[in-house]
Scaffold this motif. Structure first.
Motif, mmCIF file in Angstrom:
data_model
loop_
_atom_site.group_PDB
_atom_site.id
_atom_site.type_symbol
_atom_site.label_atom_id
_atom_site.label_comp_id
_atom_site.label_asym_id
_atom_site.label_seq_id
_atom_site.Cartn_x
_atom_site.Cartn_y
_atom_site.Cartn_z
ATOM 1 N N GLY A 177 1.724 -0.477 5.652
ATOM 2 C CA GLY A 177 0.908 -0.994 4.567
ATOM 3 C C GLY A 177 1.541 -2.124 3.788
ATOM 4 O O GLY A 177 1.619 -2.067 2.567
ATOM 5 N N ARG A 213 -7.417 -4.181 10.925
ATOM 6 C CA ARG A 213 -8.582 -4.098 10.036
ATOM 7 C C ARG A 213 -8.212 -4.514 8.626
ATOM 8 O O ARG A 213 -9.009 -5.138 7.928
ATOM 9 N N LEU A 214 -6.995 -4.197 8.185
ATOM 10 C CA LEU A 214 -6.545 -4.645 6.866
ATOM 11 C C LEU A 214 -6.530 -6.171 6.803
ATOM 12 O O LEU A 214 -6.991 -6.754 5.826
ATOM 13 N N ARG A 215 -6.005 -6.810 7.843
ATOM 14 C CA ARG A 215 -5.991 -8.280 7.870
ATOM 15 C C ARG A 215 -7.402 -8.841 7.751
ATOM 16 O O ARG A 215 -7.666 -9.741 6.940
ATOM 17 N N VAL A 221 -5.007 3.330 7.962
ATOM 18 C CA VAL A 221 -5.472 1.989 7.648
ATOM 19 C C VAL A 221 -4.883 1.081 8.734
ATOM 20 O O VAL A 221 -3.740 0.641 8.627
ATOM 21 N N LEU A 257 0.844 -1.188 0.000
ATOM 22 C CA LEU A 257 0.000 0.000 0.000
ATOM 23 C C LEU A 257 0.879 1.237 0.000
ATOM 24 O O LEU A 257 1.930 1.262 0.645
ATOM 25 N N MET A 264 -3.693 -1.975 10.672
ATOM 26 C CA MET A 264 -3.273 -3.262 10.127
ATOM 27 C C MET A 264 -4.205 -4.394 10.560
ATOM 28 O O MET A 264 -4.449 -5.325 9.782
ATOM 29 N N VAL A 307 -8.577 -5.526 -3.935
ATOM 30 C CA VAL A 307 -8.175 -5.029 -2.615
ATOM 31 C C VAL A 307 -8.358 -3.510 -2.557
ATOM 32 O O VAL A 307 -8.861 -2.971 -1.568
ATOM 33 N N ALA A 346 1.088 -6.274 3.399
ATOM 34 C CA ALA A 346 0.300 -7.452 3.760
ATOM 35 C C ALA A 346 0.700 -8.603 2.846
ATOM 36 O O ALA A 346 0.967 -8.404 1.660
ATOM 37 N N THR A 371 0.333 -9.053 8.272
ATOM 38 C CA THR A 371 0.777 -7.700 7.953
ATOM 39 C C THR A 371 2.133 -7.466 8.597
ATOM 40 O O THR A 371 2.487 -8.100 9.587
ATOM 41 N N LEU A 395 -10.641 -1.436 0.089
ATOM 42 C CA LEU A 395 -10.048 -0.421 0.964
ATOM 43 C C LEU A 395 -10.792 0.909 0.834
ATOM 44 O O LEU A 395 -11.091 1.565 1.843
#
Length: 183
Positions: free
Chosen positions: A45, A25-27, A21, A10, A23, A63, A47, A40, A67
């Protein structure tokens, strides 16, 4: 289609308190997309995940759309498979094993870069800093780190990256992502 391992890189998130963002929540978001083995690395950013569908471009689009829907702003990102990440690391023109991770950086690009794009830079004016182009990548040797790099600043000018997604990682992150995507 066989399962492959990818890294999502990212660009421009969690820098200076903006474009947050988290991490965790990204996972979760990547898992909700049906991607497996999600991990992550750092807050900047990065992953890693496995997928049995799509390719780098379609996964990046999927993705990226998720996002933007989740966080309310577009996030430029690149998705690269483990074999590509390893090839970039192995092709490094600088002695990575002899340098500190903060001294060596890779900028990943969304497409191949024509060397003519950088022809106007007076490379001698930036010595001992140096850069070399690779396959959709630029290697930057900055002995005092990126934060003090005049060459790094010059290379990040919008005119030099126009029309591309470009995102940089220090060598420690490059090595970690290779390790995590190596199968």
């Amino acid at each position: 289609m066989a399962t492959k391992i990818y890294a999502a890189l990212l660009r421009g998130v969690n820098v200076g308190g903006s474009r947050k963002v988290p991490m965790a929540r990204l996972r979760t978001l990547l898992e909700e997309l049906g991607l497996g083995g999600v991990r992550t690395y750092l807050q900047s950013g990065n992953a890693v995940f496995s997928a049995d569908r799509g390719d780098e471009e379609s996964l990046a689009a999927e993705v990226g759309a998720a996002l933007e829907k989740e966080f309310g702003f577009p996030v430029d990102l690149l998705v690269r498979d483990g074999a590509y990440l390893r090839a970039v690391a192995e092709a490094c023109p600088f002695p990575a094993a002899d340098l500190e991770g903060r001294q060596l950086h890779v900028t990943y690009f969304s497409a191949p870069v024509d060397p003519d794009r950088f022809a106007g830079l007076d490379r001698a004016a930036f010595l001992p800093e140096e850069f070399r182009l690779g396959d959709r990548a630029l290697y930057l040797y900055a002995p005092d780190g990126l934060g003090r790099s005049r060459l790094g600043e010059a290379l990040s000018r919008p005119a030099l990256t126009k029309g591309l997604i470009a995102t940089s990682r220090n060598w420690n992150t490059v090595a970690k992502l290779v390790d995590w995507t190596d199968v």
